[in-house]
Design a protein around this motif. Structure first.
Motif, PDB file in Angstrom:
ATOM      1  N   GLY A  14       0.808  -1.226  -0.006  1.00  0.00           N
ATOM      2  CA  GLY A  14       0.029   0.161  -0.060  1.00  0.00           C
ATOM      3  C   GLY A  14       0.725   1.185  -0.134  1.00  0.00           C
ATOM      4  N   GLY A  15       1.994   1.197   0.330  1.00  0.00           N
ATOM      5  CA  GLY A  15       3.072   2.402   0.004  1.00  0.00           C
ATOM      6  C   GLY A  15       3.246   2.970  -0.994  1.00  0.00           C
ATOM      7  N   SER A  16       4.359   3.929  -1.229  1.00  0.00           N
ATOM      8  CA  SER A  16       4.706   4.346  -2.290  1.00  0.00           C
ATOM      9  C   SER A  16       6.024   4.507  -2.481  1.00  0.00           C
ATOM     10  CB  SER A  16       3.927   5.969  -2.470  1.00  0.00           C
ATOM     11  OG  SER A  16       2.792   5.762  -2.540  1.00  0.00           O
ATOM     12  N   LEU A  17       6.917   4.615  -3.569  1.00  0.00           N
ATOM     13  CA  LEU A  17       8.219   4.753  -3.910  1.00  0.00           C
ATOM     14  C   LEU A  17       8.429   5.377  -5.124  1.00  0.00           C
ATOM     15  CD1 LEU A  17      10.322   3.766  -1.833  1.00  0.00           C
ATOM     16  CD2 LEU A  17      10.824   1.670  -3.359  1.00  0.00           C
ATOM     17  N   ARG A  18       9.523   6.054  -5.170  1.00  0.00           N
ATOM     18  CA  ARG A  18       9.876   6.890  -6.322  1.00  0.00           C
ATOM     19  C   ARG A  18      11.218   6.422  -6.729  1.00  0.00           C
ATOM     20  NH1 ARG A  18      10.637  13.311  -7.841  1.00  0.00           N
ATOM     21  NH2 ARG A  18      12.556  13.151  -6.467  1.00  0.00           N
ATOM     22  N   LEU A  19      11.546   5.790  -7.999  1.00  0.00           N
ATOM     23  CA  LEU A  19      12.710   5.430  -8.523  1.00  0.00           C
ATOM     24  C   LEU A  19      13.176   6.517  -9.577  1.00  0.00           C
ATOM     25  CD1 LEU A  19      11.772   1.639  -9.396  1.00  0.00           C
ATOM     26  CD2 LEU A  19      12.422   2.843  -7.154  1.00  0.00           C
ATOM     27  N   SER A  20      14.380   6.684  -9.451  1.00  0.00           N
ATOM     28  CA  SER A  20      14.883   7.718 -10.578  1.00  0.00           C
ATOM     29  C   SER A  20      15.886   7.075 -11.250  1.00  0.00           C
ATOM     30  CB  SER A  20      15.815   8.945  -9.515  1.00  0.00           C
ATOM     31  OG  SER A  20      15.368   9.368  -8.661  1.00  0.00           O
ATOM     32  N   CYS A  21      16.180   7.618 -12.500  1.00  0.00           N
ATOM     33  CA  CYS A  21      16.936   7.101 -13.727  1.00  0.00           C
ATOM     34  C   CYS A  21      17.813   8.142 -13.989  1.00  0.00           C
ATOM     35  CB  CYS A  21      16.331   6.458 -14.662  1.00  0.00           C
ATOM     36  SG  CYS A  21      17.290   5.891 -15.905  1.00  0.00           S
ATOM     37  N   LYS A  86       2.171  -3.623  -4.065  1.00  0.00           N
ATOM     38  CA  LYS A  86       1.539  -4.750  -3.835  1.00  0.00           C
ATOM     39  C   LYS A  86       2.990  -5.812  -3.618  1.00  0.00           C
ATOM     40  CE  LYS A  86      -2.338  -4.423  -6.787  1.00  0.00           C
ATOM     41  NZ  LYS A  86      -3.063  -4.689  -7.788  1.00  0.00           N
ATOM     42  N   PRO A  87       2.909  -6.791  -2.901  1.00  0.00           N
ATOM     43  CA  PRO A  87       4.052  -7.835  -3.025  1.00  0.00           C
ATOM     44  C   PRO A  87       4.367  -8.394  -4.282  1.00  0.00           C
ATOM     45  CG  PRO A  87       2.301  -8.128  -1.306  1.00  0.00           C
ATOM     46  CD  PRO A  87       1.879  -7.190  -1.936  1.00  0.00           C
ATOM     47  N   ASP A  88       3.551  -8.364  -5.050  1.00  0.00           N
ATOM     48  CA  ASP A  88       3.707  -8.742  -6.311  1.00  0.00           C
ATOM     49  C   ASP A  88       4.818  -7.843  -7.235  1.00  0.00           C
ATOM     50  OD1 ASP A  88       0.732 -10.565  -7.436  1.00  0.00           O
ATOM     51  OD2 ASP A  88       2.515 -11.378  -6.124  1.00  0.00           O
ATOM     52  N   ASP A  89       4.794  -6.413  -6.625  1.00  0.00           N
ATOM     53  CA  ASP A  89       5.737  -5.445  -7.134  1.00  0.00           C
ATOM     54  C   ASP A  89       7.210  -5.556  -7.069  1.00  0.00           C
ATOM     55  OD1 ASP A  89       2.911  -3.244  -6.732  1.00  0.00           O
ATOM     56  OD2 ASP A  89       3.586  -4.158  -8.641  1.00  0.00           O
ATOM     57  N   THR A  90       7.460  -6.780  -6.031  1.00  0.00           N
ATOM     58  CA  THR A  90       8.782  -6.871  -5.616  1.00  0.00           C
ATOM     59  C   THR A  90       9.535  -7.368  -6.674  1.00  0.00           C
ATOM     60  OG1 THR A  90       8.173  -7.442  -3.200  1.00  0.00           O
ATOM     61  CG2 THR A  90      10.209  -8.324  -4.020  1.00  0.00           C
ATOM     62  N   ALA A  91      10.604  -6.685  -7.023  1.00  0.00           N
ATOM     63  CA  ALA A  91      11.311  -7.018  -8.302  1.00  0.00           C
ATOM     64  C   ALA A  91      12.782  -5.863  -8.130  1.00  0.00           C
ATOM     65  CB  ALA A  91      10.762  -6.937  -9.297  1.00  0.00           C
ATOM     66  N   VAL A  92      13.731  -6.430  -9.135  1.00  0.00           N
ATOM     67  CA  VAL A  92      14.901  -5.285  -9.499  1.00  0.00           C
ATOM     68  C   VAL A  92      14.229  -4.613 -10.760  1.00  0.00           C
ATOM     69  CG1 VAL A  92      17.047  -5.200 -10.206  1.00  0.00           C
ATOM     70  CG2 VAL A  92      16.728  -6.973  -8.627  1.00  0.00           C
ATOM     71  N   TYR A  93      14.339  -3.277 -10.606  1.00  0.00           N
ATOM     72  CA  TYR A  93      13.816  -2.429 -11.459  1.00  0.00           C
ATOM     73  C   TYR A  93      14.865  -1.750 -12.349  1.00  0.00           C
ATOM     74  CZ  TYR A  93       8.975  -2.705  -9.698  1.00  0.00           C
ATOM     75  OH  TYR A  93       7.721  -3.298  -9.506  1.00  0.00           O
ATOM     76  N   TYR A  94      14.845  -1.670 -13.516  1.00  0.00           N
ATOM     77  CA  TYR A  94      15.892  -1.235 -14.546  1.00  0.00           C
ATOM     78  C   TYR A  94      15.455  -0.176 -15.214  1.00  0.00           C
ATOM     79  CZ  TYR A  94      17.818  -6.033 -13.397  1.00  0.00           C
ATOM     80  OH  TYR A  94      18.324  -7.059 -12.842  1.00  0.00           O
ATOM     81  N   CYS A  95      16.195   0.708 -15.683  1.00  0.00           N
ATOM     82  CA  CYS A  95      15.764   1.769 -16.761  1.00  0.00           C
ATOM     83  C   CYS A  95      16.847   1.370 -17.814  1.00  0.00           C
ATOM     84  CB  CYS A  95      16.082   3.409 -16.225  1.00  0.00           C
ATOM     85  SG  CYS A  95      17.615   3.728 -15.689  1.00  0.00           S
ATOM     86  N   LEU A 117      16.643  -2.476  -6.215  1.00  0.00           N
ATOM     87  CA  LEU A 117      15.821  -3.320  -5.832  1.00  0.00           C
ATOM     88  C   LEU A 117      14.706  -3.022  -4.931  1.00  0.00           C
ATOM     89  CD1 LEU A 117      14.899  -6.707  -5.103  1.00  0.00           C
ATOM     90  CD2 LEU A 117      16.487  -6.358  -2.975  1.00  0.00           C
ATOM     91  N   VAL A 118      13.346  -3.121  -5.254  1.00  0.00           N
ATOM     92  CA  VAL A 118      12.180  -2.794  -4.336  1.00  0.00           C
ATOM     93  C   VAL A 118      11.695  -4.013  -4.040  1.00  0.00           C
ATOM     94  CG1 VAL A 118      10.054  -2.183  -4.842  1.00  0.00           C
ATOM     95  CG2 VAL A 118      11.663  -1.137  -6.082  1.00  0.00           C
ATOM     96  N   THR A 119      11.364  -4.134  -2.803  1.00  0.00           N
ATOM     97  CA  THR A 119      10.820  -5.105  -1.684  1.00  0.00           C
ATOM     98  C   THR A 119       9.655  -4.574  -1.368  1.00  0.00           C
ATOM     99  OG1 THR A 119      13.094  -6.242  -1.377  1.00  0.00           O
ATOM    100  CG2 THR A 119      11.154  -7.021  -0.088  1.00  0.00           C
ATOM    101  N   VAL A 120       8.431  -5.302  -1.572  1.00  0.00           N
ATOM    102  CA  VAL A 120       7.133  -4.925  -0.822  1.00  0.00           C
ATOM    103  C   VAL A 120       6.819  -5.947  -0.046  1.00  0.00           C
ATOM    104  CG1 VAL A 120       4.833  -4.129  -1.278  1.00  0.00           C
ATOM    105  CG2 VAL A 120       6.622  -3.741  -2.868  1.00  0.00           C
ATOM    106  N   SER A 121       6.744  -5.645   1.378  1.00  0.00           N
ATOM    107  CA  SER A 121       6.548  -6.557   2.183  1.00  0.00           C
ATOM    108  C   SER A 121       6.134  -5.948   3.637  1.00  0.00           C
ATOM    109  CB  SER A 121       7.858  -7.399   2.809  1.00  0.00           C
ATOM    110  OG  SER A 121       7.706  -8.210   3.828  1.00  0.00           O
ATOM    111  N   SER A 122       5.345  -6.593   4.385  1.00  0.00           N
ATOM    112  CA  SER A 122       5.077  -6.095   5.711  1.00  0.00           C
ATOM    113  C   SER A 122       5.900  -6.870   6.778  1.00  0.00           C
ATOM    114  CB  SER A 122       3.638  -6.507   6.123  1.00  0.00           C
ATOM    115  OG  SER A 122       3.434  -7.970   5.977  1.00  0.00           O
TER     116      SER A 122
END
Length: 122
Positions: A14-21, A86-95, A117-122
Motif C-alpha cells: 500500500g505504500g509508495s516509492l519513487r525510483l530515479s534514472c 503490492k508484494p507482487d511488485d517486488t522486483a529489481v527495477y531497471y531503466c 531492488l524494490v521489496t514490498v513486504s510487511s
C-alpha cells in the motif's frame, strides 16, 4: 552513455516509492527511456516508458493506475512513481535507453542501468 537507477528499498504493501534514472552522455530528447522489472523467478517485463520529447508516457496494463513516469529535463532524470504497491511488485527495477521508440520490449535498448531492488513486504 550511462544510466543510474536508484531509489529502491523496502516498503510496506500500500505504500509508495519513487525510483530515479539519471542519464548522462546523451540528451533525453535523443532517446526514449523505459522502465523494466524482473521479479524473482520471472522474466523481465516492461513497466512503462516515456518518449524522447517527454510528451507521452506508456504504462503497462499490469501497473496502470498505480505507476506513473515523468522526467526532469534540468536534472536529465526520469522518475518512476509507484503507489499502492503490492508484494507482487517486488522486483529489481531497471531503466533502459538508446532507442528512439518508447517500446516496452527490452530487445531494442542497448543501454541499461544497474537495477535497483524494490521489496514490498510487511
Amino acid at each position: 552513455v550511462q544510466l543510474q537507477a536508484s531509489g529502491g528499498g523496502l516498503v510496506q504493501p500500500g505504500g509508495s516509492l519513487r525510483l530515479s534514472c539519471a542519464a548522462s552522455g546523451f540528451s533525453l530528447d535523443d532517446y526514449a527511456i523505459a522502465w523494466f522489472r524482473r521479479a524473482p523467478g520471472k522474466e523481465r517485463e516492461g513497466v512503462g516508458s516515456i518518449t524522447r520529447g517527454g510528451g507521452r508516457t506508456f504504462i503497462a496494463d499490469s501497473v496502470k493506475d498505480r505507476f506513473t513516469i515523468s522526467r526532469d529535463n534540468a536534472k536529465t532524470t526520469v522518475y518512476l512513481q509507484m503507489s499502492s504497491l503490492k508484494p507482487d511488485d517486488t522486483a529489481v527495477y531497471y531503466c533502459a535507453s538508446g532507442f528512439p521508440i518508447p517500446t516496452l520490449k527490452e530487445g531494442p535498448y542497448p543501454y541499461w542501468g544497474q537495477g535497483t531492488l524494490v521489496t514490498v513486504s510487511s
